[in-house]
Design a protein around this motif. Structure first.
Motif, PDB file in Angstrom:
ATOM      1  N   ASP A 172       1.614 -11.022 -10.829  1.00 50.98           N
ATOM      2  CA  ASP A 172       1.165 -10.340 -11.253  1.00 50.98           C
ATOM      3  C   ASP A 172       1.989  -9.625 -10.431  1.00 50.98           C
ATOM      4  O   ASP A 172       1.595  -9.250  -9.426  1.00 50.98           O
ATOM      5  CB  ASP A 172      -0.138 -10.345 -10.758  1.00 50.98           C
ATOM      6  N   TRP A 173       2.541  -8.629 -11.379  1.00 46.58           N
ATOM      7  CA  TRP A 173       3.834  -8.231 -10.446  1.00 46.58           C
ATOM      8  C   TRP A 173       3.119  -6.326 -10.307  1.00 46.58           C
ATOM      9  O   TRP A 173       2.335  -6.020 -11.587  1.00 46.58           O
ATOM     10  CB  TRP A 173       4.955  -7.590 -11.118  1.00 46.58           C
ATOM     11  N   THR A 174       3.402  -5.844  -9.383  1.00 45.73           N
ATOM     12  CA  THR A 174       2.619  -3.713  -9.116  1.00 45.73           C
ATOM     13  C   THR A 174       3.556  -3.061 -10.757  1.00 45.73           C
ATOM     14  O   THR A 174       5.081  -3.609 -10.621  1.00 45.73           O
ATOM     15  CB  THR A 174       3.025  -3.533  -8.076  1.00 45.73           C
ATOM     16  N   SER A 175       3.308  -2.082 -10.588  1.00 46.52           N
ATOM     17  CA  SER A 175       4.292  -1.283 -10.749  1.00 46.52           C
ATOM     18  C   SER A 175       5.116  -0.531 -10.870  1.00 46.52           C
ATOM     19  O   SER A 175       6.543  -0.212 -10.770  1.00 46.52           O
ATOM     20  CB  SER A 175       3.389   0.138 -11.351  1.00 46.52           C
ATOM     21  N   HIS A 176       5.761  -1.159  -9.094  1.00 50.24           N
ATOM     22  CA  HIS A 176       6.612  -0.852  -7.716  1.00 50.24           C
ATOM     23  C   HIS A 176       7.292  -1.717  -7.805  1.00 50.24           C
ATOM     24  O   HIS A 176       8.303  -2.244  -7.386  1.00 50.24           O
ATOM     25  CB  HIS A 176       5.900  -0.702  -7.137  1.00 50.24           C
ATOM     26  N   SER A 177       7.461  -3.384  -8.623  1.00 48.49           N
ATOM     27  CA  SER A 177       8.153  -4.368  -8.477  1.00 48.49           C
ATOM     28  C   SER A 177       7.809  -5.106  -7.482  1.00 48.49           C
ATOM     29  O   SER A 177       8.826  -5.780  -7.041  1.00 48.49           O
ATOM     30  CB  SER A 177       9.493  -4.252  -8.906  1.00 48.49           C
ATOM     31  N   THR A 178       6.743  -4.821  -7.092  1.00 49.13           N
ATOM     32  CA  THR A 178       5.610  -5.463  -5.523  1.00 49.13           C
ATOM     33  C   THR A 178       5.037  -7.221  -5.942  1.00 49.13           C
ATOM     34  O   THR A 178       4.159  -6.617  -7.577  1.00 49.13           O
ATOM     35  CB  THR A 178       5.971  -4.790  -4.342  1.00 49.13           C
ATOM     36  N   SER A 193       9.907  -9.563  -2.805  1.00 44.68           N
ATOM     37  CA  SER A 193       9.747  -9.596  -3.917  1.00 44.68           C
ATOM     38  C   SER A 193      10.785 -10.657  -4.245  1.00 44.68           C
ATOM     39  O   SER A 193      10.829 -10.790  -5.691  1.00 44.68           O
ATOM     40  CB  SER A 193      10.132  -8.305  -4.420  1.00 44.68           C
ATOM     41  N   ALA A 225       1.361  -8.218  -6.546  1.00 40.80           N
ATOM     42  CA  ALA A 225      -0.628  -8.013  -6.533  1.00 40.80           C
ATOM     43  C   ALA A 225      -0.905  -8.902  -6.295  1.00 40.80           C
ATOM     44  O   ALA A 225      -1.746  -9.455  -4.832  1.00 40.80           O
ATOM     45  CB  ALA A 225      -0.496  -6.449  -7.571  1.00 40.80           C
ATOM     46  N   THR A 226      -0.625 -10.044  -6.574  1.00 41.32           N
ATOM     47  CA  THR A 226      -1.416 -11.790  -6.224  1.00 41.32           C
ATOM     48  C   THR A 226      -0.215 -12.837  -6.887  1.00 41.32           C
ATOM     49  O   THR A 226       0.931 -12.399  -7.866  1.00 41.32           O
ATOM     50  CB  THR A 226      -2.058 -11.724  -7.728  1.00 41.32           C
ATOM     51  N   SER A 270      -3.183 -12.039  -2.052  1.00 38.47           N
ATOM     52  CA  SER A 270      -2.812 -11.002  -2.716  1.00 38.47           C
ATOM     53  C   SER A 270      -1.531 -10.821  -2.299  1.00 38.47           C
ATOM     54  O   SER A 270      -1.066 -11.071  -0.743  1.00 38.47           O
ATOM     55  CB  SER A 270      -3.700  -9.653  -2.202  1.00 38.47           C
TER      56      SER A 270
END
Length: 95
Positions: free
Chosen positions: A61-67, A46, A69-70, A30
């Motif tokens: 896999d990116w979060t909506s905040h461009s960080t 990032s 996720a996995t 994660s």
């Protein structure tokens, strides 16, 4: 501003953390676990992940905040790390 040496060290740290996870049969890490394990600013994590993903060494896999996720090593990433490990062992044996 992050120096070239720092960026390289961050990318190496990401690869080593993911390779250690693979060795423990954890193919995916994660983003939160990676952030907890690696002492670097979120924006540098990032950037390191984006660079390594562009090089085909990791999948993110990116979060909506461009960080991240996995994050996981790709087949090419595992081969790269295995080659690095073999080279390090050979170097140690020579000394």
């Amino acid at each position: 501003m992050t120096t070239l040496g720092e960026r390289r060290a961050y990318r190496r740290a990401v690869l080593e953390a993911l390779y250690a996870a693979v060795e423990l049969n954890r193919p995916e890490v994660s983003g939160a676990a990676l952030r907890d394990r690696l002492p670097m600013p979120d924006e540098d994590l990032s950037a390191a992940c984006a660079y390594l993903a562009d090089a085909g060494l990791i999948a993110v896999d990116w979060t909506s905040h461009s960080t991240p996720a996995t994050v996981s090593l790709t087949h090419d990433g595992i081969c790269f790390m295995e080659e690095e490990e073999a080279e390090e062992r050979e170097e140690e044996e020579r000394h």
